[in-house]
Design a protein around this motif. Sequence first.
Motif, PDB file in Angstrom:
ATOM      1  N   TYR A 139       0.868  -1.178   0.000  1.00 49.66           N
ATOM      2  CA  TYR A 139       0.000   0.000   0.000  1.00 49.66           C
ATOM      3  C   TYR A 139       0.905   1.227   0.000  1.00 49.66           C
ATOM      4  CZ  TYR A 139      -3.811  -3.099   1.429  1.00 49.66           C
ATOM      5  OH  TYR A 139      -4.738  -4.100   1.492  1.00 49.66           O
ATOM      6  N   VAL A 140       0.584   2.219  -0.813  1.00 49.18           N
ATOM      7  CA  VAL A 140       1.370   3.452  -0.802  1.00 49.18           C
ATOM      8  C   VAL A 140       0.528   4.585  -0.235  1.00 49.18           C
ATOM      9  CG1 VAL A 140       2.922   2.787  -2.674  1.00 49.18           C
ATOM     10  CG2 VAL A 140       0.790   3.963  -3.215  1.00 49.18           C
ATOM     11  N   LYS A 141       1.221   5.504   0.465  1.00 49.78           N
ATOM     12  CA  LYS A 141       0.541   6.606   1.140  1.00 49.78           C
ATOM     13  C   LYS A 141      -0.091   7.573   0.150  1.00 49.78           C
ATOM     14  CE  LYS A 141       4.189   6.290   4.595  1.00 49.78           C
ATOM     15  NZ  LYS A 141       5.445   6.913   5.065  1.00 49.78           N
ATOM     16  N   ASP A 142       0.565   7.713  -1.003  1.00 47.95           N
ATOM     17  CA  ASP A 142       0.076   8.646  -2.014  1.00 47.95           C
ATOM     18  C   ASP A 142       0.764   8.305  -3.326  1.00 47.95           C
ATOM     19  OD1 ASP A 142      -1.165  10.805  -3.251  1.00 47.95           O
ATOM     20  OD2 ASP A 142       0.463  12.183  -2.744  1.00 47.95           O
ATOM     21  N   LEU A 143       0.102   8.575  -4.420  1.00 43.54           N
ATOM     22  CA  LEU A 143       0.706   8.387  -5.730  1.00 43.54           C
ATOM     23  C   LEU A 143       1.492   9.668  -6.068  1.00 43.54           C
ATOM     24  CD1 LEU A 143       0.687   6.076  -7.818  1.00 43.54           C
ATOM     25  CD2 LEU A 143      -1.092   7.315  -9.034  1.00 43.54           C
ATOM     26  N   SER A 144       2.535   9.895  -5.288  1.00 43.45           N
ATOM     27  CA  SER A 144       3.313  11.125  -5.415  1.00 43.45           C
ATOM     28  C   SER A 144       4.122  11.115  -6.711  1.00 43.45           C
ATOM     29  CB  SER A 144       4.266  11.267  -4.234  1.00 43.45           C
ATOM     30  OG  SER A 144       5.236  10.227  -4.261  1.00 43.45           O
ATOM     31  N   ASP A 145       4.680  12.274  -7.050  1.00 41.92           N
ATOM     32  CA  ASP A 145       5.507  12.346  -8.253  1.00 41.92           C
ATOM     33  C   ASP A 145       6.695  11.400  -8.152  1.00 41.92           C
ATOM     34  OD1 ASP A 145       3.784  14.223  -9.230  1.00 41.92           O
ATOM     35  OD2 ASP A 145       5.150  15.928  -9.049  1.00 41.92           O
ATOM     36  N   ASP A 146       7.262  11.263  -6.955  1.00 42.26           N
ATOM     37  CA  ASP A 146       8.394  10.351  -6.777  1.00 42.26           C
ATOM     38  C   ASP A 146       7.980   8.905  -7.040  1.00 42.26           C
ATOM     39  OD1 ASP A 146      10.197  12.355  -6.161  1.00 42.26           O
ATOM     40  OD2 ASP A 146       9.888  12.196  -3.993  1.00 42.26           O
ATOM     41  N   VAL A 147       6.808   8.516  -6.520  1.00 36.19           N
ATOM     42  CA  VAL A 147       6.304   7.165  -6.748  1.00 36.19           C
ATOM     43  C   VAL A 147       6.039   6.947  -8.235  1.00 36.19           C
ATOM     44  CG1 VAL A 147       4.359   5.597  -6.339  1.00 36.19           C
ATOM     45  CG2 VAL A 147       5.367   6.874  -4.429  1.00 36.19           C
ATOM     46  N   ILE A 148       5.409   7.904  -8.872  1.00 31.30           N
ATOM     47  CA  ILE A 148       5.124   7.787 -10.306  1.00 31.30           C
ATOM     48  C   ILE A 148       6.417   7.620 -11.101  1.00 31.30           C
ATOM     49  CG2 ILE A 148       4.267   9.041 -12.335  1.00 31.30           C
ATOM     50  CD1 ILE A 148       2.104  10.244 -10.486  1.00 31.30           C
ATOM     51  N   ASP A 149       7.434   8.405 -10.770  1.00 34.04           N
ATOM     52  CA  ASP A 149       8.716   8.295 -11.476  1.00 34.04           C
ATOM     53  C   ASP A 149       9.304   6.899 -11.342  1.00 34.04           C
ATOM     54  OD1 ASP A 149       8.708  10.902 -12.393  1.00 34.04           O
ATOM     55  OD2 ASP A 149       9.916  11.692 -10.738  1.00 34.04           O
ATOM     56  N   ILE A 150       9.250   6.342 -10.135  1.00 39.22           N
ATOM     57  CA  ILE A 150       9.782   4.993  -9.909  1.00 39.22           C
ATOM     58  C   ILE A 150       9.010   3.968 -10.733  1.00 39.22           C
ATOM     59  CG2 ILE A 150      10.025   3.144  -8.191  1.00 39.22           C
ATOM     60  CD1 ILE A 150      10.526   5.416  -6.121  1.00 39.22           C
ATOM     61  N   LEU A 151       7.681   4.036 -10.687  1.00 37.93           N
ATOM     62  CA  LEU A 151       6.859   3.066 -11.394  1.00 37.93           C
ATOM     63  C   LEU A 151       7.087   3.136 -12.899  1.00 37.93           C
ATOM     64  CD1 LEU A 151       3.491   3.433  -9.423  1.00 37.93           C
ATOM     65  CD2 LEU A 151       5.256   1.686  -9.126  1.00 37.93           C
ATOM     66  N   VAL A 152       7.125   4.332 -13.441  1.00 41.43           N
ATOM     67  CA  VAL A 152       7.296   4.490 -14.892  1.00 41.43           C
ATOM     68  C   VAL A 152       8.692   4.033 -15.324  1.00 41.43           C
ATOM     69  CG1 VAL A 152       7.395   6.173 -16.779  1.00 41.43           C
ATOM     70  CG2 VAL A 152       5.570   6.313 -15.075  1.00 41.43           C
ATOM     71  N   ASP A 153       9.707   4.362 -14.514  1.00 45.44           N
ATOM     72  CA  ASP A 153      11.072   3.946 -14.845  1.00 45.44           C
ATOM     73  C   ASP A 153      11.195   2.427 -14.869  1.00 45.44           C
ATOM     74  OD1 ASP A 153      13.981   4.430 -15.212  1.00 45.44           O
ATOM     75  OD2 ASP A 153      14.111   3.479 -13.242  1.00 45.44           O
ATOM     76  N   TYR A 154      10.638   1.754 -13.861  1.00 44.24           N
ATOM     77  CA  TYR A 154      10.717   0.292 -13.833  1.00 44.24           C
ATOM     78  C   TYR A 154       9.855  -0.336 -14.932  1.00 44.24           C
ATOM     79  CZ  TYR A 154      13.684  -0.403  -9.775  1.00 44.24           C
ATOM     80  OH  TYR A 154      14.772  -0.467  -8.934  1.00 44.24           O
ATOM     81  N   ALA A 155       8.750   0.298 -15.274  1.00 42.81           N
ATOM     82  CA  ALA A 155       7.929  -0.210 -16.372  1.00 42.81           C
ATOM     83  C   ALA A 155       8.679  -0.156 -17.698  1.00 42.81           C
ATOM     84  CB  ALA A 155       6.636   0.594 -16.475  1.00 42.81           C
ATOM     85  N   ALA A 156       9.530   0.845 -17.847  1.00 42.85           N
ATOM     86  CA  ALA A 156      10.305   0.997 -19.085  1.00 42.85           C
ATOM     87  C   ALA A 156      11.471   0.015 -19.155  1.00 42.85           C
ATOM     88  CB  ALA A 156      10.824   2.425 -19.197  1.00 42.85           C
ATOM     89  N   ASN A 157      11.787  -0.614 -18.021  1.00 40.79           N
ATOM     90  CA  ASN A 157      12.968  -1.487 -17.971  1.00 40.79           C
ATOM     91  C   ASN A 157      12.614  -2.892 -17.470  1.00 40.79           C
ATOM     92  OD1 ASN A 157      15.399   0.379 -18.608  1.00 40.79           O
ATOM     93  ND2 ASN A 157      14.144   1.568 -17.177  1.00 40.79           N
ATOM     94  N   ARG A 158      11.471  -3.380 -17.891  1.00 40.67           N
ATOM     95  CA  ARG A 158      11.056  -4.734 -17.506  1.00 40.67           C
ATOM     96  C   ARG A 158      11.832  -5.769 -18.310  1.00 40.67           C
ATOM     97  NH1 ARG A 158       5.200  -4.419 -19.407  1.00 40.67           N
ATOM     98  NH2 ARG A 158       6.152  -2.834 -20.718  1.00 40.67           N
ATOM     99  N   PRO A 159      12.397  -6.788 -17.665  1.00 41.64           N
ATOM    100  CA  PRO A 159      13.062  -7.849 -18.431  1.00 41.64           C
ATOM    101  C   PRO A 159      12.078  -8.674 -19.254  1.00 41.64           C
ATOM    102  CG  PRO A 159      13.061  -8.357 -16.081  1.00 41.64           C
ATOM    103  CD  PRO A 159      12.574  -6.953 -16.217  1.00 41.64           C
ATOM    104  N   SER A 160      10.829  -8.745 -18.796  1.00 40.31           N
ATOM    105  CA  SER A 160       9.776  -9.418 -19.561  1.00 40.31           C
ATOM    106  C   SER A 160       8.668  -8.421 -19.864  1.00 40.31           C
ATOM    107  CB  SER A 160       9.191 -10.589 -18.772  1.00 40.31           C
ATOM    108  OG  SER A 160       8.005 -11.065 -19.391  1.00 40.31           O
ATOM    109  N   GLN A 161       8.305  -8.320 -21.119  1.00 39.84           N
ATOM    110  CA  GLN A 161       7.249  -7.389 -21.489  1.00 39.84           C
ATOM    111  C   GLN A 161       5.864  -7.863 -21.048  1.00 39.84           C
ATOM    112  OE1 GLN A 161       7.836  -4.186 -22.722  1.00 39.84           O
ATOM    113  NE2 GLN A 161       9.807  -4.935 -21.979  1.00 39.84           N
ATOM    114  N   ARG A 162       5.760  -9.087 -20.534  1.00 36.40           N
ATOM    115  CA  ARG A 162       4.484  -9.558 -20.001  1.00 36.40           C
ATOM    116  C   ARG A 162       4.271  -9.099 -18.556  1.00 36.40           C
ATOM    117  NH1 ARG A 162       1.482 -13.300 -23.011  1.00 36.40           N
ATOM    118  NH2 ARG A 162      -0.105 -12.730 -21.477  1.00 36.40           N
ATOM    119  N   SER A 163       5.322  -8.633 -17.892  1.00 37.38           N
ATOM    120  CA  SER A 163       5.190  -8.131 -16.520  1.00 37.38           C
ATOM    121  C   SER A 163       4.404  -6.832 -16.521  1.00 37.38           C
ATOM    122  CB  SER A 163       6.564  -7.910 -15.892  1.00 37.38           C
ATOM    123  OG  SER A 163       7.283  -9.124 -15.812  1.00 37.38           O
TER     124      SER A 163
END
Length: 463
Positions: free
Chosen positions: A327-351
């Motif tokens: 659970y996250v306290k808020d969808l802050s800009d920092d959280v969004i940056d982390i999520l988007v960065d990891y989404a761009a660097n998934r080893p499997s595109q099915r993740s």
Amino acid sequence: MVKIDEETIQKFKESMRGELIRPGDAGYDDARKIWNGMIDKHPALIARCTGAVDIINAVNFARSSKLLVAVRGGGHNVAGNAVCDGGLVIDLSRMKSIRIDPASRTARAEPGVTWGELDRETQAFGLALPGGMVSTTGIAGLTLGGGYGWLTRKYGMTIDNLLSADVVTADGQFLVASKTENSDLFWGIRGGGGNFGIVTSFEFRLHPVGPTILGGILLHPLAKAKEVLQFYREYMTTAPVELTVAADLATAPKAPHLPEHIQGTPVLVLAICYVGSIEEGKRIIQPLRTFGSPEVDLVGPVPYTALQKMLDAAYPPGWQYYWKSEYVKDLSDDVIDILVDYAANRPSQRSDILFEYLLGAVNQIGDDETPFSHRNAPFVVALGSMWYDRLEDEENIKWAKDLWNALQPFTTGGVYVNFLMTEGTDRVMAAYGKEKYERLVALKNKYDPTNFFSLNQNIKPRK
């Protein structure tokens, strides 16, 4: 592995109305497989139960034979606790009876039922039960752990709509659990998982939904995900509870209904469900449909059963799955940056990275009413690593763990028990909080003092 003489096994087999499957039998390998392809276990016996008496006999046999027991429902069980090595699997997947009472708006369903099967019956009467976002999810495991879904913001969690349950306990007793009968057990099973017994039948409260609702998906390219998620964050805080929007950082499927240029590319998916007047829903979601100019807009009037199957193709059986969640306290800009960065660097595109705004009916229920905790957490994030080749296990598991670690400064410290893998006692405690965990331990001491039901997100009895 415990040795059991052939005569004892044959007596057990004769006591069953269902099938008893052993290594070497036709169908054994299919019977031991579960949805998560990472799980590869070899039970000594698989008892495919047909009703409560089969379950009672299986429990008594396993207890007297000192066998390790796994309990399998009708759905996914990503952690793999539904099967075991060298023990007995009490398989409930063939128990699929469903009875709807449209006058009282209630349903009675057995533990092998999946969400799609329940929806088929309830929707015949214009009714639905909150819980489940993928139709192949089993109702038993989802209910016992809480139950989020498309209708949660409006009608609460699945456990908030559970009226009673029939339960077989570790000593083979058959008990009814409700607010008026064995109320302590009823409290425990509404979030405490399979720690206290095997539910043989669930009774639920239903709500008027559909058969046609407003739903579908909006697709944005990953390059626009940050600005769209910033808008989503603000928009959802004032959205009516009739509206649920799940956001998913994923890969657009190669499907004929999608533009060719976006197929197979990283995207942000906004999956929408509005329960209410379709015209009112169109007015409410218009800002979502126009902000950022989505590449794809597939939102419109659809059967509720179609909405419930909308995400099914993204979670096929037999692939390798490894989940982490917070659970996250808020969808802050920092959280969004982390999520988007990891989404761009998934080893499997099915993740994928799936998150949902939760507040509404969920946090209108008193915190003490169920073991389920964290009702005031605004967002739940599920990090779903998924791949096919077992040679790629290490890098895909590492991706999920690294992302989870990166999110830790922004989390509430809690976790949704249905999203846990095998992560240890501390993580199970984090699902409930210390006070509720101690109350659950007391229940475990009462109903399962030997930890007969240990293959679950385990609450250990205290000797």
